[in-house]
Design a protein around this motif. Structure first.
Motif, mmCIF file in Angstrom:
data_model
loop_
_atom_site.group_PDB
_atom_site.id
_atom_site.type_symbol
_atom_site.label_atom_id
_atom_site.label_comp_id
_atom_site.label_asym_id
_atom_site.label_seq_id
_atom_site.Cartn_x
_atom_site.Cartn_y
_atom_site.Cartn_z
ATOM 1 N N ASN A 69 0.802 -1.221 0.000
ATOM 2 C CA ASN A 69 0.000 0.000 0.000
ATOM 3 C C ASN A 69 0.836 1.274 0.000
ATOM 4 O O ASN A 69 0.295 2.375 -0.156
ATOM 5 N N LYS A 70 2.133 1.139 0.175
ATOM 6 C CA LYS A 70 2.994 2.330 0.143
ATOM 7 C C LYS A 70 3.143 2.875 -1.273
ATOM 8 O O LYS A 70 3.484 4.032 -1.464
ATOM 9 N N GLN A 71 2.903 2.032 -2.265
ATOM 10 C CA GLN A 71 3.119 2.428 -3.662
ATOM 11 C C GLN A 71 1.987 3.309 -4.171
ATOM 12 O O GLN A 71 0.814 3.025 -3.964
ATOM 13 N N LEU A 72 2.374 4.407 -4.859
ATOM 14 C CA LEU A 72 1.404 5.297 -5.498
ATOM 15 C C LEU A 72 1.162 4.826 -6.926
ATOM 16 O O LEU A 72 2.074 4.313 -7.588
ATOM 17 N N PRO A 73 -0.063 5.001 -7.446
ATOM 18 C CA PRO A 73 -0.360 4.515 -8.803
ATOM 19 C C PRO A 73 0.383 5.319 -9.868
ATOM 20 O O PRO A 73 0.765 6.469 -9.656
ATOM 21 N N ASN A 74 0.558 4.704 -11.043
ATOM 22 C CA ASN A 74 1.246 5.376 -12.147
ATOM 23 C C ASN A 74 0.559 6.678 -12.544
ATOM 24 O O ASN A 74 1.230 7.644 -12.922
ATOM 25 N N ALA A 75 -0.780 6.721 -12.449
ATOM 26 C CA ALA A 75 -1.502 7.940 -12.812
ATOM 27 C C ALA A 75 -1.082 9.112 -11.921
ATOM 28 O O ALA A 75 -0.998 10.261 -12.374
ATOM 29 N N TRP A 76 -0.805 8.819 -10.657
ATOM 30 C CA TRP A 76 -0.359 9.880 -9.736
ATOM 31 C C TRP A 76 0.978 10.435 -10.201
ATOM 32 O O TRP A 76 1.184 11.656 -10.239
ATOM 33 N N TRP A 77 1.909 9.543 -10.552
ATOM 34 C CA TRP A 77 3.226 9.990 -10.999
ATOM 35 C C TRP A 77 3.139 10.754 -12.318
ATOM 36 O O TRP A 77 3.915 11.691 -12.542
ATOM 37 N N GLN A 78 2.194 10.373 -13.177
ATOM 38 C CA GLN A 78 2.007 11.118 -14.432
ATOM 39 C C GLN A 78 1.578 12.558 -14.141
ATOM 40 O O GLN A 78 2.062 13.511 -14.763
ATOM 41 N N GLN A 79 0.673 12.728 -13.193
ATOM 42 C CA GLN A 79 0.229 14.082 -12.827
ATOM 43 C C GLN A 79 1.365 14.880 -12.191
ATOM 44 O O GLN A 79 1.505 16.086 -12.418
ATOM 45 N N TRP A 80 2.171 14.202 -11.387
ATOM 46 C CA TRP A 80 3.321 14.875 -10.763
ATOM 47 C C TRP A 80 4.308 15.355 -11.828
ATOM 48 O O TRP A 80 4.798 16.484 -11.778
ATOM 49 N N ARG A 81 4.603 14.516 -12.815
ATOM 50 C CA ARG A 81 5.491 14.893 -13.920
ATOM 51 C C ARG A 81 4.934 16.089 -14.677
ATOM 52 O O ARG A 81 5.668 17.029 -15.015
ATOM 53 N N ALA A 82 3.625 16.042 -14.934
ATOM 54 C CA ALA A 82 3.002 17.143 -15.679
ATOM 55 C C ALA A 82 3.106 18.456 -14.907
ATOM 56 O O ALA A 82 3.350 19.516 -15.487
ATOM 57 N N ALA A 83 2.929 18.398 -13.590
ATOM 58 C CA ALA A 83 3.028 19.611 -12.764
ATOM 59 C C ALA A 83 4.448 20.167 -12.788
ATOM 60 O O ALA A 83 4.645 21.389 -12.809
ATOM 61 N N LEU A 84 5.458 19.302 -12.795
ATOM 62 C CA LEU A 84 6.844 19.768 -12.854
ATOM 63 C C LEU A 84 7.155 20.424 -14.191
ATOM 64 O O LEU A 84 7.920 21.397 -14.261
ATOM 65 N N HIS A 85 6.578 19.896 -15.268
ATOM 66 C CA HIS A 85 6.851 20.428 -16.603
ATOM 67 C C HIS A 85 5.990 21.633 -16.943
ATOM 68 O O HIS A 85 6.157 22.231 -18.005
ATOM 69 N N ALA A 86 5.077 21.991 -16.042
ATOM 70 C CA ALA A 86 4.196 23.130 -16.338
ATOM 71 C C ALA A 86 4.933 24.462 -16.221
ATOM 72 O O ALA A 86 4.486 25.473 -16.761
ATOM 73 N N GLY A 87 6.076 24.507 -15.512
ATOM 74 C CA GLY A 87 6.833 25.745 -15.346
ATOM 75 C C GLY A 87 7.606 26.108 -16.602
ATOM 76 O O GLY A 87 7.679 25.345 -17.579
ATOM 77 N N GLY A 88 8.227 27.261 -16.562
ATOM 78 C CA GLY A 88 8.954 27.745 -17.735
ATOM 79 C C GLY A 88 10.301 27.061 -17.930
ATOM 80 O O GLY A 88 10.806 27.007 -19.045
ATOM 81 N N ASP A 89 10.918 26.555 -16.872
ATOM 82 C CA ASP A 89 12.238 25.932 -16.951
ATOM 83 C C ASP A 89 12.173 24.557 -16.293
ATOM 84 O O ASP A 89 12.639 24.363 -15.171
ATOM 85 N N PRO A 90 11.582 23.567 -16.980
ATOM 86 C CA PRO A 90 11.374 22.257 -16.353
ATOM 87 C C PRO A 90 12.701 21.574 -16.062
ATOM 88 O O PRO A 90 13.671 21.720 -16.813
ATOM 89 N N PRO A 91 12.763 20.826 -14.971
ATOM 90 C CA PRO A 91 13.992 20.111 -14.624
ATOM 91 C C PRO A 91 14.162 18.857 -15.463
ATOM 92 O O PRO A 91 13.225 18.383 -16.123
#
Length: 362
Positions: A235-257
């Motif tokens: 149960n510690k594992q987060l679903p892949n959909a969660w990680w996809q949303q996290w990636r999208a939030a990181l790339h939403a900025g002007g200078d993505p890491p």
């Protein structure tokens, strides 16, 4: 982990209750129900027993090992752990001599007897029980022949210990609980803020750098690199959909890491275009993690390894208490439920911005 059903499910609690009753009867007769301190000549050889095979539990031994090495700088500290793959991480620590491998569950009893004979031959001055719930640990402490034995006192402590402390609050951090053992020994009190550390050598760091550049290509000097790991257990594992949303939030900025996913051998990244890296060498993985700016993961071994590597860690807790298993290191944070991907991304960005500012001012 599969659930036990049928007759075994009915018998198991009865067997556990009987075992507890027998253990408490033995404790009253000849065990260590109460804390105990006393003089201890400076030990030349120390044995620390940890029978849990998980990477995180091995890493959480480090503050105790560091505390012992600091208090007894001339002692050789040996460790018994289950799974030799983790041994290299402890072998790099100051004061560590030999890492003994505990026989796997189901191995012939003669393998355990062979290990106990080897431990007795080494004539340890002090043996330390680093897992208060393990019958295997108690067999090792009883059989190793050490002159002095250190562990946790309590109603189930059936061993006769020469030095013992009461188990701290169950809400306290696991590493801090182990470090509390040192309060039963003569000398100054241990540090109240434990940290983790591992020390990869130069060839290992070079291999890790090569592996990282092969996965990411050339890395601009000011471009932050964020690592993440998605494969926690149960149960510690987060679903892949969660990680996809996290990636999208990181790339939403002007200078993505730059993002790099740590995947198990043979595993696939969370997204087809995601740069990923894999290695079975834990010391090489530690060197690779040290090269990153931030690491994001649920509660698992790689999370603690990243903290030991000395980088900021964002630990995500949904099935285990952060109070007991939080990553230990500078600028590490633990986030509990609800774990919103955008909020976690914001915490990630804040940490890599701080890391980048620190590098610029250095």
């Amino acid at each position: 982990m599969p659930r036990t059903t049928g007759i075994r499910a009915l018998i198991r609690p009865l067997r556990q209750a009987l075992r507890r009753r027998i253990s408490r009867w033995i404790t009253r007769c000849c065990g260590t129900p109460h804390p105990r301190t006393g003089p201890l000549p400076a030990p030349g050889r120390i044995l620390v027993c940890q029978s849990n095979s998980r990477l995180g539990n091995t890493l959480l031994l480090i503050p105790l090992l560091q505390g012992l090495a600091d208090r007894y700088p001339h002692a050789r500290i040996d460790v018994v752990i289950k799974g030799c793959v983790h041994g290299s991480l402890l072998q790099s620590l100051p004061g560590i001599g030999h890492v003994h491998e505990l026989p796997a569950r189901g191995a012939a009893p003669r393998a355990m007897l062979k290990l106990i004979r080897e431990l007795r031959r080494l004539h340890y001055d002090l043996a330390v029980e680093a897992n208060s719930l393990s019958t295997t640990n108690r067999i090792l402490l009883a059989g190793c022949g050490a002159s002095h034995r250190l562990g946790f006192a309590g109603p189930d402590q059936c061993l006769r210990l020469t030095h013992a402390v009461a188990l701290p609050s169950v809400a306290s951090h696991s590493a801090l609980q182990l470090l509390h053992l040192l309060t039963a020994l003569p000398g100054r009190a241990p540090a109240s803020q434990p940290t983790l550390a591992v020390y990869p050598d130069a060839p290992t760091r070079a291999r890790a750098e090569t592996r990282l550049r092969r996965a990411l290509g050339s890395i601009p000097a000011n471009r932050p690199v964020i690592g993440f790991f998605t494969r926690a257990t149960g149960n510690k594992q987060l679903p892949n959909a969660w990680w996809q949303q996290w990636r999208a939030a990181l790339h939403a900025g002007g200078d993505p890491p730059l993002l790099i996913e740590i995947v198990p051998p043979g595993g696939l990244p969370v997204h087809a275009d995601q740069a990923a890296v894999s290695t079975t060498d834990l010391m090489e993985l530690a060197a690779l993690l040290a090269r990153l700016d931030v690491f994001v993961s649920a509660d698992c071994g790689p999370m603690h390894l990243a903290a030991a590597a000395g980088i900021p860690v964002v630990g995500l807790f949904r099935a285990t208490p952060a109070s007991r298993f939080a990553p230990l290191g500078n600028d590490c944070i633990s986030l509990d439920e609800p774990l919103h991907p955008v909020v976690v991304a914001r915490e990630t960005v804040w940490r890599y911005d701080r890391r980048r500012d620190t590098r610029r001012s250095a």
